[in-house]
Design an enzyme around this catalytic site. Structure first.
Site, mmCIF file in Angstrom:
data_model
loop_
_atom_site.group_PDB
_atom_site.id
_atom_site.type_symbol
_atom_site.label_atom_id
_atom_site.label_comp_id
_atom_site.label_asym_id
_atom_site.label_seq_id
_atom_site.Cartn_x
_atom_site.Cartn_y
_atom_site.Cartn_z
ATOM 1 C CB CYS A 158 -0.958 -0.116 1.187
ATOM 2 S SG CYS A 158 -1.999 -1.398 1.118
ATOM 3 C CD GLU A 159 1.582 3.657 3.446
ATOM 4 O OE1 GLU A 159 1.614 4.763 2.772
ATOM 5 O OE2 GLU A 159 0.789 3.644 4.565
ATOM 6 N N GLY A 160 3.974 1.338 -0.778
ATOM 7 C CA GLY A 160 4.785 1.491 -1.733
ATOM 8 C C GLY A 160 4.152 2.045 -3.216
#
Length: 304
Positions: free
Chosen positions: A207-209
């Site tokens: 998700c943060e990637g």
């Protein structure tokens, strides 16, 4: 007659609604010839198809966030021996839950919450916020990489039931004579700690990637390292302020030279710096406002 709450009705309907993802991306986790960066780039490309351009904002803007998500996508993480499927919201890139090879969906939340996933999901017993997953620790404490993702997938794929503190204590009482003392010690422990640890790794890597250029580049650089890879303290703080950075992007779109103190604290001085750090921006318009705008456009032939 009491009026029904449309949002509540929608949420109740969602419980029995089967999700149809807009796309499913498969990542062969243990294939060293398949870079993490290629996986993230492919997912971003498909997400961007559902994004919009906003005047003054360099990054693609996600669809408006809604109480009941309409747009979903799946990422299937496959190891040599197992796999799990992540269900992710398109409107905010939040991980909502995962499916095991046996077809069981596990969803963030606990009894009394409203399910967003269909197919009779089970509650994990805790929320999906970083506070729920790692407490007061910083994201720089989360070790990631190909090996870490492999272990996370293999362990989560085996999940069959939600371990509760009471269950852990009963098991110890049955197995060991000194149960009373051990049970007291267990009361201070978190029986879900390992599951949380595995999930936070996947949340950051996937998700943060997707949200952050800085995260995807950092993870990619150390993805094959035997020792794993971690974010910097600053990167971790930026990740936890993605919503605020997105709001700042909208502010800078209207006022390009604006000085935003909380962004300066994160090392982000302007929209150019924000674009270097953040790949996808969260939409800051409400669903109601978006619907009103759409209705206005439908009723006005001159609208572009």
């Amino acid at each position: 007659m009491a009026e029904t709450n449309p949002e509540l009705s929608d949420l109740m309907a969602q419980t029995n609604k089967k999700i149809v993802p807009k796309f499913t991306e498969i990542f062969p986790v243990e294939d060293v010839n398949y870079p993490y960066s290629a996986f993230i780039a492919s997912v971003r490309k498909d997400v961007i198809k559902h994004c919009t351009d906003h005047k003054g904002i360099f990054q693609p803007v996600l669809p408006p966030e809604k109480k009941v998500p309409e747009l979903w996508f799946y990422t299937e993480l496959k190891t040599r021996t197992s796999s799990i499927t992540l269900a992710i919201r398109m409107d905010n890139l939040y991980l909502v839950g995962f499916r095991t090879p046996g077809g069981v969906w596990w969803e963030f939340g606990k009894a009394g919450d409203t399910h967003l996933l269909g197919d009779n999901p089970r509650w994990l017993g805790f929320g999906g916020r970083y506070q729920d997953l790692i407490g007061n620790k910083g994201l720089e404490t989360v070790t990631m990489g190909r090996a870490e993702m492999t272990r996370a997938v293999n362990d989560l794929a085996k999940k069959k039931k939600m371990a509760t503190l009471e269950e852990e204590e009963v098991q110890m009482q049955m197995q060991m004579p000194e149960a009373a003392e051990l049970a007291a010690a267990a009361a201070a422990a978190d029986p879900q700690a390992d599951t949380k640890s595995k999930l936070v790794k996947l949340v950051v890597m996937v998700c943060e990637g997707l949200r952050f250029n800085t995260v995807s580049r950092t993870v990619d650089a150390g993805f094959n390292s035997q020792h794993g890879v971690t974010l910097t303290v600053t990167q971790g703080k930026q990740v936890q302020k993605w919503d605020r950075i997105s709001k700042a992007a909208f502010e800078w779109a209207d006022h390009p030279t604006a000085v935003i103190p909380d962004m300066q604290k994160l090392g982000i001085k302007d929209k150019n710096e924000a674009a270097r750090i953040v790949a996808l921006v969260k939409n800051q318009t409400t669903a109601a406002a978006a619907a009103a705008t759409a209705a206005s456009a439908d009723n006005d032939d001159d609208e572009a």
